[in-house]
Design a protein around this motif. Structure first.
Motif, short mmCIF file in Angstrom:
data_model
loop_
_atom_site.label_atom_id
_atom_site.label_comp_id
_atom_site.label_asym_id
_atom_site.label_seq_id
_atom_site.Cartn_x
_atom_site.Cartn_y
_atom_site.Cartn_z
N GLN A 24 42.94 59.54 42.74
CA GLN A 24 42.47 58.37 42.00
C GLN A 24 42.39 57.19 42.96
OE1 GLN A 24 44.57 57.14 38.44
NE2 GLN A 24 42.73 56.11 37.70
N ALA A 25 41.19 56.85 43.36
CA ALA A 25 41.01 55.82 44.38
C ALA A 25 40.88 54.43 43.77
CB ALA A 25 39.78 56.14 45.23
N LEU A 26 40.39 54.34 42.52
CA LEU A 26 40.31 53.04 41.83
C LEU A 26 40.88 53.20 40.43
CD1 LEU A 26 36.68 51.83 42.73
CD2 LEU A 26 38.82 51.04 43.75
N LYS A 27 41.74 52.26 40.05
CA LYS A 27 42.41 52.33 38.75
C LYS A 27 42.05 51.11 37.91
CE LYS A 27 46.21 54.58 41.13
NZ LYS A 27 47.50 54.35 41.77
N SER A 28 41.08 51.25 37.07
CA SER A 28 40.69 50.20 36.12
C SER A 28 40.58 48.81 36.78
CB SER A 28 41.71 50.17 34.98
OG SER A 28 41.16 49.48 33.90
N VAL A 29 39.69 48.74 37.72
CA VAL A 29 39.51 47.50 38.47
C VAL A 29 38.58 46.53 37.73
CG1 VAL A 29 38.39 46.56 40.55
CG2 VAL A 29 39.98 48.49 40.74
N ASP A 30 39.01 45.30 37.58
CA ASP A 30 38.17 44.21 37.05
C ASP A 30 37.93 43.22 38.18
OD1 ASP A 30 38.08 45.01 34.33
OD2 ASP A 30 40.10 44.21 34.05
N LEU A 31 36.68 42.85 38.38
CA LEU A 31 36.38 41.90 39.45
C LEU A 31 35.08 41.18 39.11
CD1 LEU A 31 37.88 41.39 42.17
CD2 LEU A 31 36.19 42.87 43.25
N THR A 32 35.09 39.87 39.21
CA THR A 32 33.88 39.10 38.95
C THR A 32 33.56 38.26 40.18
OG1 THR A 32 34.38 38.99 36.61
CG2 THR A 32 32.81 37.37 37.46
N ILE A 33 32.38 38.45 40.70
CA ILE A 33 31.99 37.72 41.90
C ILE A 33 30.88 36.73 41.54
CG2 ILE A 33 31.00 37.97 44.22
CD1 ILE A 33 32.59 40.78 44.03
N PRO A 34 31.20 35.43 41.55
CA PRO A 34 30.20 34.43 41.17
C PRO A 34 29.07 34.36 42.19
CG PRO A 34 32.42 33.48 41.33
CD PRO A 34 32.47 34.83 41.97
N ARG A 35 27.94 33.85 41.74
CA ARG A 35 26.81 33.69 42.65
C ARG A 35 27.10 32.63 43.70
NH1 ARG A 35 21.31 34.76 39.14
NH2 ARG A 35 22.13 36.58 38.08
N GLY A 36 26.62 32.87 44.90
CA GLY A 36 26.68 31.84 45.94
C GLY A 36 27.96 31.82 46.76
N MET A 37 28.85 32.75 46.48
CA MET A 37 30.16 32.68 47.13
C MET A 37 30.27 33.67 48.31
SD MET A 37 33.69 32.86 45.00
CE MET A 37 33.84 31.30 44.17
N ILE A 38 31.21 33.37 49.21
CA ILE A 38 31.64 34.42 50.16
C ILE A 38 32.98 34.91 49.63
CG2 ILE A 38 32.21 35.08 52.52
CD1 ILE A 38 30.59 32.83 53.58
N TYR A 39 33.01 36.15 49.22
CA TYR A 39 34.16 36.71 48.51
C TYR A 39 34.76 37.80 49.38
CZ TYR A 39 36.50 37.55 44.01
OH TYR A 39 37.39 37.62 42.98
N GLY A 40 36.05 37.78 49.54
CA GLY A 40 36.69 38.78 50.39
C GLY A 40 37.48 39.79 49.58
N LEU A 41 37.32 41.06 49.94
CA LEU A 41 38.13 42.11 49.33
C LEU A 41 39.02 42.65 50.45
CD1 LEU A 41 38.60 43.84 46.79
CD2 LEU A 41 36.83 45.39 47.62
#
Ligand SMILES: Nc1ncnc2c1ncn2[C@@H]1O[C@H](COP(=O)(O)OP(=O)(O)OP(=O)(O)O)[C@@H](O)[C@H]1O
Ligand SMILES: [Mg+2]
Length: 314
Positions: A24-41
């Motif tokens: 199981q590599a991902l467990k119920s992931v919630d993520l919201t990436i707004p427009r125009g952003m530099i977002y780091g994971l």
């Protein structure tokens, strides 16, 4: 207006393969990436970063959950989703016998970009490869290849660019160049999602950072909020004069003398601003020659949040 990327309850279990059990590599992931952003994971090896990216790219099939890319649902319209996003994968892959120019032309063809709208030369310029357009790709250095991959991900002019470990194995100077490239693209309106396990990279580039560990999001905050979680920092001050006696006013910062002219002080950023400590030192009529804060604050937070993982790469 919808977000750039919306991920809800996303799960992925890789099926057993030969002797390896299901994973199981991902467990119920919630993520919201707004427009125009530099977002780091951000996350250690095996955390699930590439799995998430590859689901967005349509390269890995999700087990469960919902994904929207620039307002389009991945299940309903995978083709439009592909058009909305440009992905630079972790593994470099291209035919070494094509020239960069040719490679971009072919990629644009694959995406159905009409000849008149292809921007191969412009993209090469954007990533600083304008003079390499007609070389053999195999003659490019590793850093140049990575930049070519960025150009390749942008042939269809997507509003979102996703970079999986963009600077792995890239030297410091090229890394800075790539950061400049990314910032410039963002300035022109591109939403950027990048994965990295270089904390410095996330700290330098990203406005907001999510930390993933063992397939779960363990933090998702504005960079400043995340950094403010740090409860202890060190400040090292080098003076022009020798320190005869440490003043009582500094006692609460557990001062430590390193040599004749250097003092290291510990403080809680929530309670004390570094400027207060500096004022206290200057009140002694001591002249400060140099100041350093030897710890990356993000490194502390990262280790706190992922300490169950033995392989955290920092
Ligand atoms: N094709 C696959 N089949 C089975 N398991 C996989 C597959 N791809 C990844 N995994 C497993 O899923 C987990 C997450 O892997 P993933 O590649 O998403 O991690 P990552 O965060 O990108 O790591 P890295 O920093 O090393 O790139 C790991 O345990 C990995 O072994
Ligand atoms: Mg990866």
């Amino acid at each position: 207006m919808s977000h750039a990327i919306e991920i809800k309850s996303l799960s992925k279990t890789y099926q057993p393969n030969g002797k390896s059990p299901p994973k199981q590599a991902l467990k119920s992931v919630d993520l919201t990436i707004p427009r125009g952003m530099i977002y780091g994971l951000l996350g250690p090896n095996g955390a699930g970063k590439s799995t998430l990216i590859n689901i967005l790219a349509g390269l890995v099939l999700k087990t469960d959950g919902h994904v929207k890319i620039w307002g389009t649902d991945l299940d309903e319209n995978p083709r439009q989703c592909r058009a909305n996003i440009g992905i630079v994968p972790q593994e470099l892959n291209f035919d070494p016998f094509f020239s960069p120019q040719k490679l971009l032309d072919i990629q644009a063809g694959l995406y159905g970009v009409p000849r008149a709208e292809r921007r191969s030369a412009e993209l090469l310029k954007l990533v600083g490869l304008e003079d390499k357009g007609h070389n053999f790709t195999r003659a490019l250095s590793g850093g140049m290849r990575r930049r070519l991959m960025i150009a390749k991900a942008m042939v269809h002019n997507p509003p979102i660019l996703v970079l999986d470990e963009p600077t792995a194995g890239v030297d410091i100077e090229l890394r800075r160049q790539l950061w400049d490239n990314v910032r410039e693209l963002n300035r022109q309106g591109m939403t950027v999602l990048l994965t990295t396990h270089y904390l410095e990279e996330a700290e330098e580039l990203c406005e907001r950072i999510a930390i993933i560990n063992g397939g779960e999001i363990v933090a998702d905050e504005e960079k400043e909020t995340l950094l403010a979680r740090v409860d202890r920092k060190e400040l090292t001050v080098t003076l022009s004069n020798e320190i005869s006696e440490i003043p009582k006013t500094l006692d609460r910062f557990t001062p430590r003398k390193d040599g004749q002219r250097t003092l290291t002080l510990t403080y809680a950023p929530k309670e004390t601003k570094a400027g207060e400590i500096i004022s206290l030192i200057q009140a002694q009529n001591w002249e400060i020659q140099d100041i350093s804060s030897n710890q990356s604050a993000l490194e502390d937070v990262f280790l706190q949040l992922t300490k169950s993982t033995a392989h955290a790469v920092i």
